[in-house]
Design a protein around this motif. Structure first.
Motif, PDB file in Angstrom:
ATOM      1  N   ILE A  84     -82.844 -22.798 -86.694  1.00  0.00           N
ATOM      2  CA  ILE A  84     -81.410 -22.243 -86.364  1.00  0.00           C
ATOM      3  C   ILE A  84     -81.547 -21.448 -85.221  1.00  0.00           C
ATOM      4  O   ILE A  84     -80.811 -21.241 -84.349  1.00  0.00           O
ATOM      5  CB  ILE A  84     -80.893 -21.575 -87.667  1.00  0.00           C
ATOM      6  N   ILE A  85     -82.524 -20.469 -85.071  1.00  0.00           N
ATOM      7  CA  ILE A  85     -82.762 -19.604 -83.971  1.00  0.00           C
ATOM      8  C   ILE A  85     -83.249 -20.202 -82.812  1.00  0.00           C
ATOM      9  O   ILE A  85     -82.598 -20.077 -81.610  1.00  0.00           O
ATOM     10  CB  ILE A  85     -83.603 -18.315 -84.355  1.00  0.00           C
ATOM     11  N   SER A  86     -84.264 -21.148 -82.799  1.00  0.00           N
ATOM     12  CA  SER A  86     -84.710 -21.555 -81.655  1.00  0.00           C
ATOM     13  C   SER A  86     -84.256 -23.007 -81.278  1.00  0.00           C
ATOM     14  O   SER A  86     -84.021 -23.288 -79.923  1.00  0.00           O
ATOM     15  CB  SER A  86     -86.315 -21.995 -81.942  1.00  0.00           C
ATOM     16  N   GLY A  87     -83.394 -23.676 -82.332  1.00  0.00           N
ATOM     17  CA  GLY A  87     -82.921 -24.918 -81.757  1.00  0.00           C
ATOM     18  C   GLY A  87     -83.889 -26.112 -81.441  1.00  0.00           C
ATOM     19  O   GLY A  87     -83.642 -27.198 -80.983  1.00  0.00           O
ATOM     20  N   ASP A  88     -85.393 -25.818 -81.664  1.00  0.00           N
ATOM     21  CA  ASP A  88     -86.124 -26.563 -81.394  1.00  0.00           C
ATOM     22  C   ASP A  88     -86.231 -27.848 -82.550  1.00  0.00           C
ATOM     23  O   ASP A  88     -86.541 -27.524 -83.467  1.00  0.00           O
ATOM     24  CB  ASP A  88     -87.528 -25.869 -81.270  1.00  0.00           C
ATOM     25  N   GLU A  89     -86.025 -29.047 -82.071  1.00  0.00           N
ATOM     26  CA  GLU A  89     -85.964 -30.364 -82.963  1.00  0.00           C
ATOM     27  C   GLU A  89     -87.327 -30.532 -83.561  1.00  0.00           C
ATOM     28  O   GLU A  89     -87.396 -30.955 -84.668  1.00  0.00           O
ATOM     29  CB  GLU A  89     -85.609 -31.618 -82.162  1.00  0.00           C
TER      30      GLU A  89
END
Length: 470
Positions: A84-89
């Motif tokens: 949620i914080i990084s958005g890294d898939e």
């Protein structure tokens, strides 16, 4: 010895040995009965001790399983927050592994609860809450992809997620605490049975000692097993704490990077606003140069009016300062800075006095610029029609959208407008009308004083509830 005496002696000896044999048989039977009773008691105590130990072992397994499930839930929460914080898939695969481990731990706890016929209701509640968390995370993935980093500050999602995590932790801690109490009670009962076994008759001392030694060895083995489990759990907790610290450091780094990018974007936007204002100022200067070369008085006045509007927009654009929100401006500070520009443009003209009284109001930047243009147009018009006499101009911004209606007022003590000229449709009036419509505000113009040579002029904007919406 005579025969009768010998017979009497034999009878006496025979009776004695018979009585002794009978007494020995009775004692043997009594001893066997006592031994059987002690054996039965010992067997019962042994069975009870073994059963208590088994129950203590099951309670310990439930406790360990609940703690492992709690650690799995926390690991899944860390993986979810990481995405949620990084958005890294790529972090979704880590979350999937954490979620799979969580399901395995939940299945282990459910199997133990089914075997012991305890905690089934709590396990079903846990299963329902964890399913809700999984569904909420899927919604969070969609929200994060759609809203970006702003979703990390979604108050409703964070509040629901924290409440769900607190409830899951509370339920697991209740299971662990109940299992610990059950384990301690079983161990206490086992210890009591051991001492009852040690207090058996002296005749069954060896059997009682053997049982006590066996129980002691079993208890020691259980204690060693518990100690080994505690060491494994301590090592696991240490590893989990290290992982949490590492994740926390990564989150702090990501947060700092996001803040740097945000500051950079705000700086670029502020620079852009300043450049736009400077460009509009150049346009205003060019209009002034061309207006000076026009012979037609009417055309020169129109061009001068257009130049004043461009100058007002340029001054307002340069004074836009965004707050910590996305595109919001503190209108009271914005108007104060704008009026400082107007005072500087007058070049120290003592006959013009401009004052400001403004409540704290926040509005989108485009609405703030429109309000600045209206105020600048009203002030320029007041100075233009003031003649050679002194003029005092008051700008007032009062109210807010939540508690009382918002009102913007510009009034002066000049000669005032002529009756019937309010609707002639001059360029300044048209600009004010158009900008007021875009602000969803009602504009009105009237005299400050009903009679007299200096009736003054009041330009008033009344904003509706939906005005200045972000």
């Amino acid at each position: 010895m005579s025969s009768p005496s010998r017979i009497g002696s034999l009878l006496t000896k025979s009776s004695f040995w018979r009585m002794r044999e009978e007494a020995s048989s009775a004692a043997l039977l009594l001893g066997l009965g006592v031994l059987l009773l002690v054996a039965a008691l010992s067997l019962y105590l042994s069975w009870q001790t073994a059963n208590r130990n088994a129950q203590a072992g099951e309670a310990n397994e439930v406790r360990v399983a609940s703690l492992e499930l709690l650690n799995a839930v926390r690991a899944e929460e860390i993986a979810a927050k990481n995405f949620i914080i990084s958005g890294d898939e790529a972090s979704l695969s880590e979350h999937a592994r954490a979620e799979a481990a969580l399901e395995d731990r939940l299945a282990d706890l459910a199997a133990l609860a089914t075997r012991s016929k305890r905690y089934l209701g709590v396990v079903e509640v846990l299963r329902d809450r964890l399913a809700g968390r999984a569904q909420r995370f899927q919604g969070a993935v969609t929200g994060r992809r759609a809203s970006g980093i702003d979703f990390a500050y979604n108050t409703a999602f964070n509040r629901a997620n924290e409440a769900s995590l607190d409830e899951v932790e509370r339920l697991l801690n209740e299971i662990a605490g109940s299992a610990t109490i059950k384990q301690e009670l079983n161990l206490s009962d086992s210890e009591s049975g051991r001492w009852w076994l040690a207090a058996a008759s002296v005749a069954s001392f060896l059997l009682s000692a053997a049982l006590c030694i066996g129980a002691l060895f079993g208890l020691r083995r259980r204690v060693n097993l518990l100690k080994a489990s505690e060491r494994v759990l301590s090592a696991f907790n240490t590893q989990l704490e290290m992982s949490v610290r590492q994740r926390t450091a990564e989150l702090e780094t990501a947060k700092a990077e996001i803040q740097r990018e945000k500051d950079r974007a705000e700086a670029l936007l502020a620079d852009l606003n300043h450049r736009v204002g400077n460009s509009l100022q150049i346009v205003s200067s060019l209009l002034g140069m061309h207006g000076a070369r026009i012979e037609s008085q009417e055309a020169r006045e129109i061009l001068e009016s257009v130049r004043g509007c461009v100058h007002a927009i340029a001054s307002a654009q340069r004074r836009v300062r965004l707050t910590g929100s996305n595109d919001l401006v503190e209108v009271n500070h914005f108007l104060d800075s704008l009026l400082q520009d107007l005072r500087s443009a007058l070049g120290g003209d003592d006959r013009v006095t401009i004052s400001l009284s403004a409540d704290e109001v926040v509005a989108p930047s485009h609405d703030a610029v429109s309000m600045g243009v209206i105020v600048t147009e009203a002030i320029n018009n007041a100075i233009k029609h003031a003649g050679k006499g002194p003029v005092e101009i008051k700008v007032t911004l009062a109210g807010d959208r939540d508690k009382k209606p918002l009102r913007l007022t510009v009034e002066d003590d000049g000669a005032g407008f002529e009756e019937g000229s309010a609707n002639k449709g001059g360029l300044g009036s048209q600009i004010t009308e158009a900008l007021s419509a875009s602000l969803r505000a009602n504009v009105s113009r009237d005299h400050v004083q009903p009679t007299g040579p200096r009736r003054g002029t009041r330009i008033q904007l009344d904003f509706g509830k939906d005005a200045l919406a972000a």
